[in-house]
Design a protein around this motif. Structure first.
Motif, mmCIF file in Angstrom:
data_model
loop_
_atom_site.group_PDB
_atom_site.id
_atom_site.type_symbol
_atom_site.label_atom_id
_atom_site.label_comp_id
_atom_site.label_asym_id
_atom_site.label_seq_id
_atom_site.Cartn_x
_atom_site.Cartn_y
_atom_site.Cartn_z
ATOM 1 N N ALA A 5 0.832 -1.200 0.000
ATOM 2 C CA ALA A 5 0.000 0.000 0.000
ATOM 3 C C ALA A 5 0.866 1.250 0.000
ATOM 4 O O ALA A 5 1.991 1.250 0.503
ATOM 5 N N SER A 6 0.301 2.306 -0.523
ATOM 6 C CA SER A 6 0.985 3.592 -0.539
ATOM 7 C C SER A 6 -0.044 4.705 -0.538
ATOM 8 O O SER A 6 -1.224 4.478 -0.848
ATOM 9 N N LEU A 19 -5.284 6.451 -1.723
ATOM 10 C CA LEU A 19 -4.482 5.293 -1.362
ATOM 11 C C LEU A 19 -4.463 4.315 -2.528
ATOM 12 O O LEU A 19 -5.460 4.173 -3.239
ATOM 13 N N SER A 20 -3.331 3.649 -2.683
ATOM 14 C CA SER A 20 -3.197 2.613 -3.703
ATOM 15 C C SER A 20 -2.655 1.359 -3.054
ATOM 16 O O SER A 20 -1.913 1.436 -2.067
ATOM 17 N N TYR A 93 -5.535 -0.517 6.157
ATOM 18 C CA TYR A 93 -4.990 -1.789 5.709
ATOM 19 C C TYR A 93 -5.653 -2.215 4.411
ATOM 20 O O TYR A 93 -6.882 -2.233 4.292
ATOM 21 N N CYS A 94 -4.827 -2.578 3.469
ATOM 22 C CA CYS A 94 -5.308 -3.139 2.221
ATOM 23 C C CYS A 94 -5.604 -4.622 2.412
ATOM 24 O O CYS A 94 -4.888 -5.312 3.151
ATOM 25 N N TYR A 111 -5.607 -11.971 2.403
ATOM 26 C CA TYR A 111 -4.274 -11.417 2.484
ATOM 27 C C TYR A 111 -4.370 -9.960 2.950
ATOM 28 O O TYR A 111 -5.329 -9.248 2.609
ATOM 29 N N TRP A 112 -3.352 -9.524 3.682
ATOM 30 C CA TRP A 112 -3.343 -8.178 4.237
ATOM 31 C C TRP A 112 -2.060 -7.452 3.894
ATOM 32 O O TRP A 112 -0.982 -8.041 3.907
ATOM 33 N N GLY A 113 -2.184 -6.159 3.645
ATOM 34 C CA GLY A 113 -1.021 -5.317 3.486
ATOM 35 C C GLY A 113 -0.494 -4.872 4.838
ATOM 36 O O GLY A 113 -1.081 -5.161 5.881
#
Length: 122
Positions: A5-6, A19-20, A93-94, A111-113
């Motif tokens: 993520a960013s 957010l990406s 959190y992504c 799945y988690w960022g």
């Protein structure tokens, strides 16, 4: 599957950051993608989610202000946040749900960022 993520940081109230989150690794397909957030002392909550067909779901607190979208070709999900409020301050959190293998029989996994902090100053 790894999620990166960013886009977080310090933002003034009323700001509009985006957010990406890009998924990488061995990806057969991705079902749902989305964003959760967790403020200090609070439970993690869903902010917005989008399935592979583009159907979206939003928390009531962000409806009309946040927009989620995804680029399936890039395995990337975005969260456009508008009219930010101090209460939006959280670690974001992504998330994605993806199959473990090349078919439904393999099941799927969440799945988690790593989380990105968004701080909204008043």
């Amino acid at each position: 599957v790894q999620l990166q993520a960013s886009g977080g940081g310090l933002v003034q109230a009323g700001g509009s950051p985006r957010l990406s989150c890009a998924a990488s690794g061995t990806i057969f397909s991705i079902y749902g993608m989305g964003w959760y957030r967790q403020a200090p002392g609070k439970q993690r909550e869903l902010v917005a989610a989008i399935n592979s067909g583009g159907t979206t779901n939003y928390a009531d607190s962000v409806k009309g202000r946040f927009t989620i979208s995804r680029d399936n070709a890039k395995n990337t999900v975005y969260l456009q946040m508008n009219s930010l409020k101090p209460e939006d301050t959280s670690v974001y959190y992504c998330w994605c749900n993806a199959p473990r293998g090349p078919g439904y029989s393999y099941g799927s996994y969440d799945y988690w960022g790593q989380g990105t902090l968004v701080t909204v100053s008043s």
